[in-house]
Design an enzyme around this catalytic site. Structure first.
Site, mmCIF file in Angstrom:
data_model
loop_
_atom_site.group_PDB
_atom_site.id
_atom_site.type_symbol
_atom_site.label_atom_id
_atom_site.label_comp_id
_atom_site.label_asym_id
_atom_site.label_seq_id
_atom_site.Cartn_x
_atom_site.Cartn_y
_atom_site.Cartn_z
ATOM 1 N N THR A 62 0.867 -1.163 0.015
ATOM 2 C CA THR A 62 -0.074 0.251 0.105
ATOM 3 C C THR A 62 0.926 1.442 -0.230
ATOM 4 O OG1 THR A 62 -1.863 -0.958 1.138
ATOM 5 C CG2 THR A 62 -1.788 1.446 1.395
ATOM 6 N N SER A 109 2.338 -7.872 -0.146
ATOM 7 C CA SER A 109 3.198 -8.726 0.561
ATOM 8 C C SER A 109 2.869 -9.928 0.522
ATOM 9 C CB SER A 109 3.285 -8.043 2.105
ATOM 10 O OG SER A 109 1.792 -8.095 2.674
ATOM 11 N N THR A 140 1.311 -4.305 4.250
ATOM 12 C CA THR A 140 1.067 -4.616 5.849
ATOM 13 C C THR A 140 0.328 -5.953 6.276
ATOM 14 O OG1 THR A 140 -0.927 -3.260 5.864
ATOM 15 C CG2 THR A 140 0.952 -2.159 6.398
ATOM 16 N N ASP A 141 -0.108 -6.677 5.044
ATOM 17 C CA ASP A 141 -1.079 -7.786 5.369
ATOM 18 C C ASP A 141 -0.262 -8.782 5.886
ATOM 19 O OD1 ASP A 141 -3.395 -6.594 4.197
ATOM 20 O OD2 ASP A 141 -3.196 -7.526 2.312
#
Length: 384
Positions: A62, A109, A140-141
């Site tokens: 992101t 990710s 961030t996942d």
């Protein structure tokens, strides 16, 4: 003389208390530069001083996303911007570090394989030979898994900081620019030397082992079971906690997971089986039949699994599959274990999988794997 083992994070106040209590040997093990008392720490370089060299490795996510328009907070295309262009847009970055960039990839990710993380870890170590710190930008996942993989495999003691954002680069009110700026500042400061890999988002730094994503959209999504390591407030880098490994004598905390000694094709296949009311055992059987060397169970309460899952676990253990028992609750520890089963301590299932995968990649011996999981999963260090 006090002899004890310290787990997880060791606060500055705790270290001081140990010294006052007579743990004189700690004096030779603690480098004062590794922790900063709550008093403000100036992180900006002094005029005329040699700037620290920081390498920023972009992998996408992101943070490098391009929004549909300036107010599209959740409508964007991830991995659209080059890391060099992003760094070049940051104001005043040249005042705090000599920054170079590498584009490792540009996607979400969760799109990276474990073999990709193998390559990323070796790249980080290579860059740390000629830089004072490395920043890795990711989505961030699965950021917590990427960070923990680096935490367990990077051999250098120099700072490794993983960052990302919850909002794309091009949207109003984005957290992307501030997170990247502060990550570079932290990596160049040297404040987290010997800390292993840390995650830096929302002005807050976290230990890779204990951090997890807790919300799908909020910018303060990351939380740590042991609390944050510290915060960044403009030029003030405040470190309140330090991982126990930072107090290892000479800063020589190492795992046996040196990837230069392993072919990436030999990374072990490890899966996660989630437990719930009346859960069937089919997933465990399928994982075992498909060649998984290890399976982590995300159990109810203190690691419990259903009767059907338990039966298939016994059958899989007879085939040589190693299990690690974790809890789905989000906090707390799992103890005990048994034949073919290793307790995950306070690791969540996704962190436990990373540790079990690396352990099984380097050894087929259950006792050795259990020893590594117990030692490095708890991140213990002797304080004598």
């Amino acid at each position: 003389m006090i002899g004890r083992k310290v787990k997880q994070t060791l606060s500055v106040m705790t270290a001081s208390a140990l010294l006052l209590a007579g743990a004189t040997a700690v004096v030779t093990e603690v480098n004062p530069k590794k922790v900063t008392y709550a008093a403000a720490k100036e992180a900006s370089a002094k005029q005329g001083a040699v700037l620290p060299k920081v390498q920023v490795i972009g992998t996408g996510g992101t943070i490098s996303g391009k929004s549909t328009d300036e107010t599209s907070f959740i409508s964007y295309r991830s991995g659209s911007l080059a890391i060099k262009d992003m760094v070049d847009e940051l104001p005043n970055v040249e005042k705090m570090a000599d920054v170079s960039t590498t584009q490792f990839g540009n996607k979400g990710s969760s799109a990276y394989s474990m073999q990709d993380l193998y390559d990323l870890s070796l790249l980080v170590d290579e860059q740390l030979k000629k830089n004072d710190g490395v920043v890795v930008t990711t989505g961030t996942d699965t950021m917590e898994e990427i960070a923990y993989f680096l935490d367990l495999t990077v051999q250098s003691n120099k700072p490794v900081v993983v960052t990302g954002s919850m909002r794309p680069w091009t949207v109003i009110g984005s957290d992307a620019q501030a997170n990247l700026f502060n990550a570079i500042k932290l990596a160049g400061s040297g404040e987290t030397s010997s800390f292993g890999t840390v995650i830096m988002l929302n002005d807050t730094m976290f230990p890779a082992r204990d951090v997890t994503k807790t919300n799908s959209y909020r910018v303060d999504t990351f939380e740590s079971r042991t609390g944050p390591l510290g915060h960044i407030d403009e030029n003030n880098i405040q470190v309140y906690e330090a991982p126990a490994r930072a107090f290892e004598k000479g800063g020589n905390w190492r795992t046996p997971f040196n990837l230069k000694k392993l072919n990436k094709a030999d990374l072990a296949k490890v899966e996660i089986a989630y437990s719930y009311q009346g859960a069937g055992g089919e997933a465990i059987k399928a994982f075992a039949d498909s060649g998984a060397k290890g399976i982590v169970t995300a159990g109810t309460g203190a690691g419990g699994i259903s009767s059907a899952q338990s039966a298939e676990r016994r059958a899989a253990i007879e085939k040589g599959v190693v299990f690690m028992s974790a809890t789905r609750t989000g906090s707390g520890s799992v103890y005990g274990g048994g034949a073919g089963i290793i307790p995950a301590d306070s690791l969540n299932a996704q962190h436990a999988r990373i540790l079990l995968m690396l352990s099984l990649s380097f050894s087929d011996d259950f006792d050795q794997v259990k020893e590594w999981v117990t030692k490095y999963g708890a991140r213990e260090v002797d304080v004598k």
